[in-house]
Scaffold this active site. Structure first.
Site, mmCIF file in Angstrom:
data_model
loop_
_atom_site.group_PDB
_atom_site.id
_atom_site.type_symbol
_atom_site.label_atom_id
_atom_site.label_comp_id
_atom_site.label_asym_id
_atom_site.label_seq_id
_atom_site.Cartn_x
_atom_site.Cartn_y
_atom_site.Cartn_z
ATOM 1 N N MET A 1 0.858 -1.197 0.000
ATOM 2 C CA MET A 1 0.000 0.000 0.000
ATOM 3 C C MET A 1 0.889 1.240 0.000
ATOM 4 O O MET A 1 1.866 1.302 0.739
ATOM 5 C CB MET A 1 -0.854 -0.012 1.273
ATOM 6 C CG MET A 1 -1.493 1.312 1.652
ATOM 7 S SD MET A 1 -2.085 1.293 3.387
ATOM 8 C CE MET A 1 -3.764 0.815 3.172
ATOM 9 N N ASN A 2 0.546 2.242 -0.854
ATOM 10 C CA ASN A 2 1.103 3.581 -0.605
ATOM 11 C C ASN A 2 -0.023 4.606 -0.577
ATOM 12 O O ASN A 2 -1.063 4.304 0.021
ATOM 13 C CB ASN A 2 2.319 3.928 -1.475
ATOM 14 C CG ASN A 2 2.149 3.955 -2.962
ATOM 15 O OD1 ASN A 2 2.058 2.903 -3.592
ATOM 16 N ND2 ASN A 2 2.131 5.124 -3.561
ATOM 17 N N ASP A 3 0.154 5.762 -1.124
ATOM 18 C CA ASP A 3 -0.706 6.934 -0.879
ATOM 19 C C ASP A 3 -2.199 6.671 -0.614
ATOM 20 O O ASP A 3 -2.826 5.901 -1.334
ATOM 21 C CB ASP A 3 -0.724 7.846 -2.112
ATOM 22 C CG ASP A 3 0.609 8.091 -2.723
ATOM 23 O OD1 ASP A 3 1.616 7.658 -2.155
ATOM 24 O OD2 ASP A 3 0.648 8.710 -3.784
ATOM 25 N N PHE B 1 -2.520 5.619 -10.923
ATOM 26 C CA PHE B 1 -1.831 6.351 -9.873
ATOM 27 C C PHE B 1 -2.846 7.161 -9.040
ATOM 28 O O PHE B 1 -4.040 7.115 -9.272
ATOM 29 C CB PHE B 1 -0.766 7.267 -10.490
ATOM 30 C CG PHE B 1 0.538 6.561 -10.813
ATOM 31 C CD1 PHE B 1 0.610 5.179 -10.936
ATOM 32 C CD2 PHE B 1 1.706 7.294 -10.995
ATOM 33 C CE1 PHE B 1 1.820 4.530 -11.228
ATOM 34 C CE2 PHE B 1 2.916 6.672 -11.284
ATOM 35 C CZ PHE B 1 2.974 5.288 -11.400
ATOM 36 N N SER B 2 -2.306 7.948 -8.109
ATOM 37 C CA SER B 2 -3.140 8.589 -7.091
ATOM 38 C C SER B 2 -4.182 9.546 -7.645
ATOM 39 O O SER B 2 -4.024 10.076 -8.749
ATOM 40 C CB SER B 2 -2.244 9.332 -6.102
ATOM 41 O OG SER B 2 -1.579 8.384 -5.308
HETATM 42 C C1 FRU Z 1 3.456 9.511 -4.349
HETATM 43 C C2 FRU Z 1 3.364 8.870 -5.717
HETATM 44 C C3 FRU Z 1 2.361 9.624 -6.564
HETATM 45 C C4 FRU Z 1 1.924 8.592 -7.540
HETATM 46 C C5 FRU Z 1 1.941 7.339 -6.716
HETATM 47 C C6 FRU Z 1 2.307 6.094 -7.471
HETATM 48 O O1 FRU Z 1 3.813 8.647 -3.329
HETATM 49 O O2 FRU Z 1 4.626 8.861 -6.302
HETATM 50 O O3 FRU Z 1 2.853 10.801 -7.144
HETATM 51 O O4 FRU Z 1 0.661 8.869 -8.064
HETATM 52 O O5 FRU Z 1 2.873 7.546 -5.675
HETATM 53 O O6 FRU Z 1 2.105 4.961 -6.688
#
Ligand code: FRU
Length: 500
Positions: free
Chosen positions: A37-39, A98-99
Site C-alpha cells: 500500500m502507498n498513498d 496512480f493517485s
Molecule cells: C506519491 C506517488 C504519486 C503517484 C503514486 C504512485 O507517493 O509517487 O505521485 O501517483 O505515488 O504509486
C-alpha cells in the site's frame, strides 16, 4: 463490466488476505488486505461514510502496477474492506492507476479521478511515463472507467508543463455545485507546481491557473496536492520529491509541506505566506484531507517514506499503513493537528500520575503497553532545570524507541535506532519545538507497529513505524537533572461490539 485484471486482483485479495492473522496487523491503522500500500486516494465522504482508497499492489509487498484498494469507515478507526476498486486494464493506464481523488455526484454515484500512466519511448528511445487524468464512476463498490478517458492530457497543460509529471488530482465540489481539481505538475525550471482545473459536470475540465510553484525552493516535483480553506485561511498541501533540508524544518528527499496563505479577493489567486513541514517524524507522505459532516478538516497520510520503503520485516505479507486520521486547524498562521476525537471512545482504564519527581530512569505503575493513548507533561522543578528528558516506549531488555527533549536547545528527537528494524536507514529525526519555559506536553499514540507524537496540543506531529516485537511493552521516563512529570494513560480497546 469487471475486467480480467480487476477480477484477478479481487479474487487474489479475497483468497489470501484472510490468511494474515489480525494480531499481525495494527489494531486501528488502515492496512491493505495483502501486499503493498502507498498513498491514500479518494479520501472523502460518500453516502455519509468515509471512503479511503489507496495505491495498491496486492501481489507482493513491493510497489508494482498500481491498483486502487478500497476501505470504508464510520469512525476513521474501524476499516471495512471493500473489493479492489481499480486495476490497470486500459491502454491509457496500463502502467498503473496512480493517485487521485473522489467526489459524490448529485445523482448519487461516486466519481473517481486518477492518473492513468502508460509507458512510451521518448526521442532518445528511453522509456518514459505519459500521465493523463482519467475517471471511473460507480456505486461505492464497483466502478466503470469512463469511455471518454483520458479527460485531461498534455493538451490541457499550461505552457512549459510536463506530461511526464502530471499527476495526483485531488477533487472537491464548490458551494455553487461546480468541481475543482488540484493536480501536481513539473514546470520548465524542473521543479513542482500545482495546477487548478474546473468543471461543471466533473467530466469536462478546463485549466484555471497555477496555484503555486516551488521555483526550486521546496524540492522538485510536487506530488499529491490538497487545497482547502481552514479557519479563515487557505491551505495548500504538497508532497515534494528531492527536497533539501532546511535547518531542522525540512529533511532530505521526499517531504511534506503545508503552505498557508490567502485567496486574493477578486482574482482568487493563492498568496502564500507561510511554509512548514506537516509531520516532523520519519514516516509520513502524500496526505489527503476530507471535510466531515460536522465541519472538521481531517487528514490522513501514508505512514511511510519512499527512502525507507525497502526496509520491512522479512516475508511480511502486508506492507504500508496509513496514519491515524488527524483534525486540522490553523492557529497563529501555523498548522495544528490532533488525533480524531473518535479515538476517545476507545480509551479504557485510565492511569494517572501527577507531579512525579523524576531524576534517573523510572517506570510508573500501570504505565506500559503497545496500544495506547498517553499524555505526558514534563515540567522543570527546583533551581536546576533538567538538561534532557527521555521517554522510552516499546521497550524490553533489547529494544526501545526513544523520545528525547532538550529544553535548552528546544529540540525534540525521535529515535527508533533500537526498535529492531534490521536495516541501515535513517532512524532519527530532530525538530525544534516552541520554547515552553522547560515544560513540554506530548500526546503519544501507540498502535502495534507505530508511534505518533503530538506536541503541545497539536503544534507539531511526528510519526514513525516500528516493527518491534509486541512483548516489548515497557515504558520508562528519565531526566538528566530533575523534572516533574504528569502522565495520563489509556489503553485503546477496540471491542467489535463498540464499532459504529
Ligand atoms: C506519491 C506517488 C504519486 C503517484 C503514486 C504512485 O507517493 O509517487 O505521485 O501517483 O505515488 O504509486
Amino acid at each position: 463490466m469487471t475486467s480480467e485484471p480487476l477480477q484477478e486482483a479481487r479474487a487474489f485479495e479475497a483468497q489470501y488476505g484472510p490468511h494474515i492473522p489480525d494480531r499481525e496487523r495494527p489494531l486501528f491503522h488502515a492496512t491493505p488486505a495483502i501486499g503493498w500500500m502507498n498513498d491514500p486516494n479518494g479520501f472523502s465522504l460518500y453516502k455519509g461514510e468515509c471512503h479511503l482508497f489507496f495505491q495498491y499492489h496486492p501481489y507482493s509487498n513491493e510497489w508494482g502496477p498500481m491498483h486502487w484498494g478500497h476501505l470504508k469507515s464510520r469512525d476513521f478507526l474501524h476499516w471495512e474492506r471493500l473489493p479492489v476498486a481499480l486495476a490497470p486494464d486500459q491502454d491509457y493506464d496500463a502502467f498503473g492507476c496512480f493517485s487521485g481523488g473522489a467526489v459524490e455526484l448529485p445523482d448519487g454515484r461516486q466519481l473517481l479521478m486518477y492518473t492513468g500512466v502508460r509507458r512510451g519511448h521518448n526521442a532518445d528511445g528511453y522509456l518514459q511515463d505519459i500521465q493523463t487524468q482519467c475517471l471511473a464512476i460507480g456505486d461505492g463498490v464497483d466502478y466503470e472507467k469512463y469511455p471518454g478517458n483520458p479527460v485531461l492530457t498534455v493538451d490541457d497543460l499550461p505552457q512549459g508543463g510536463s506530461a511526464i509529471d502530471f499527476r495526483d488530482p485531488k477533487l472537491w465540489r464548490e458551494g455553487d455545485g461546480t468541481y475543482r481539481a488540484a493536480i501536481g505538475n513539473r514546470t520548465e525550471d524542473d521543479s513542482g507546481a500545482i495546477l487548478l482545473y474546473r468543471s461543471a459536470d466533473c467530466l469536462h475540465w478546463e485549466f484555471v491557473r497555477t496555484l503555486d510553484c516551488s521555483c526550486n525552493r521546496y524540492g522538485k516535483m510536487w506530488e499529491c496536492p490538497d487545497f482547502f480553506p481552514l479557519d479563515g485561511r487557505q491551505v495548500l498541501i504538497v508532497s515534494p520529491q528531492e527536497m533539501d533540508p532546511e535547518g531542522l524544518e525540512f529533511h532530505t528527499g521526499n517531504g511534506t509541506v503545508c503552505l498557508i496563505g490567502d485567496c486574493e479577493p477578486g482574482s482568487g489567486n493563492f498568496v502564500r505566506r507561510h511554509a512548514q513541514a506537516i509531520d516532523y517524524g520519519l514516516d509520513f507522505y502524500a496526505p489527503q484531507t476530507l471535510l466531515t459532516a460536522d465541519g472538521r478538516r481531517v487528514m490522513i497520510a501514508w505512514m511511510q517514506n519512499w527512502a525507507s520503503a525497502g526496509a520491512k520485516p522479512a516475508h511480511c505479507r502486508w506492507f504500508g499503513q496509513m496514519t491515524l486520521p488527524r483534525e486540522l486547524s490553523v492557529r497563529d498562521g501555523r498548522l495544528y493537528q490532533v488525533p480524531v476525537r473518535e479515538l476517545e471512545h476507545y480509551r479504557k482504564g485510565c492511569v494517572k500520575h501527577t507531579g512525579v519527581p523524576v531524576s534517573g530512569e523510572v517506570s510508573l505503575p500501570g504505565v506500559r503497553g503497545r496500544v495506547l493513548d498517553m499524555t505526558v507533561t514534563v515540567r522543570p522543578t527546583g533551581p536546576d532545570l533538567y538538561r534532557w528528558f527521555q521517554i522510552r516506549v516499546a521497550k524490553d531488555e533489547q529494544y526501545e524507541t526513544r523520545l528525547q527533549y532538550r529544553p535548552d536547545e528546544g529540540v525534540l528527537k525521535l529515535d527508533r535506532t533500537h526498535s529492531g528494524l534490521p536495516h541501515d536507514i535513517v532512524h532519527t529525526r530532530k525538530f525544534l519545538v516552541r520554547p515552553g519555559d522547560g515544560a513540554i506536553k506530548l500526546r503519544i499514540i501507540l498502535d502495534r507497529f507505530s508511534v505518533e507524537v503530538f506536541v503541545n496540543d497539536g503544534e507539531q506531529a511526528a510519526s514513525t513505524v516500528i516493527y518491534t516485537r509486541q512483548e516489548a511493552e515497557a515504558i520508562t521516563f528519565e531526566a538528566g537533572g530533575s523534572a516533574l512529570l504528569d502522565v495520563e494513560k489509556y489503553d485503546l480497546i477496540f471491542d467489535p461490539k463498540d464499532a459504529p
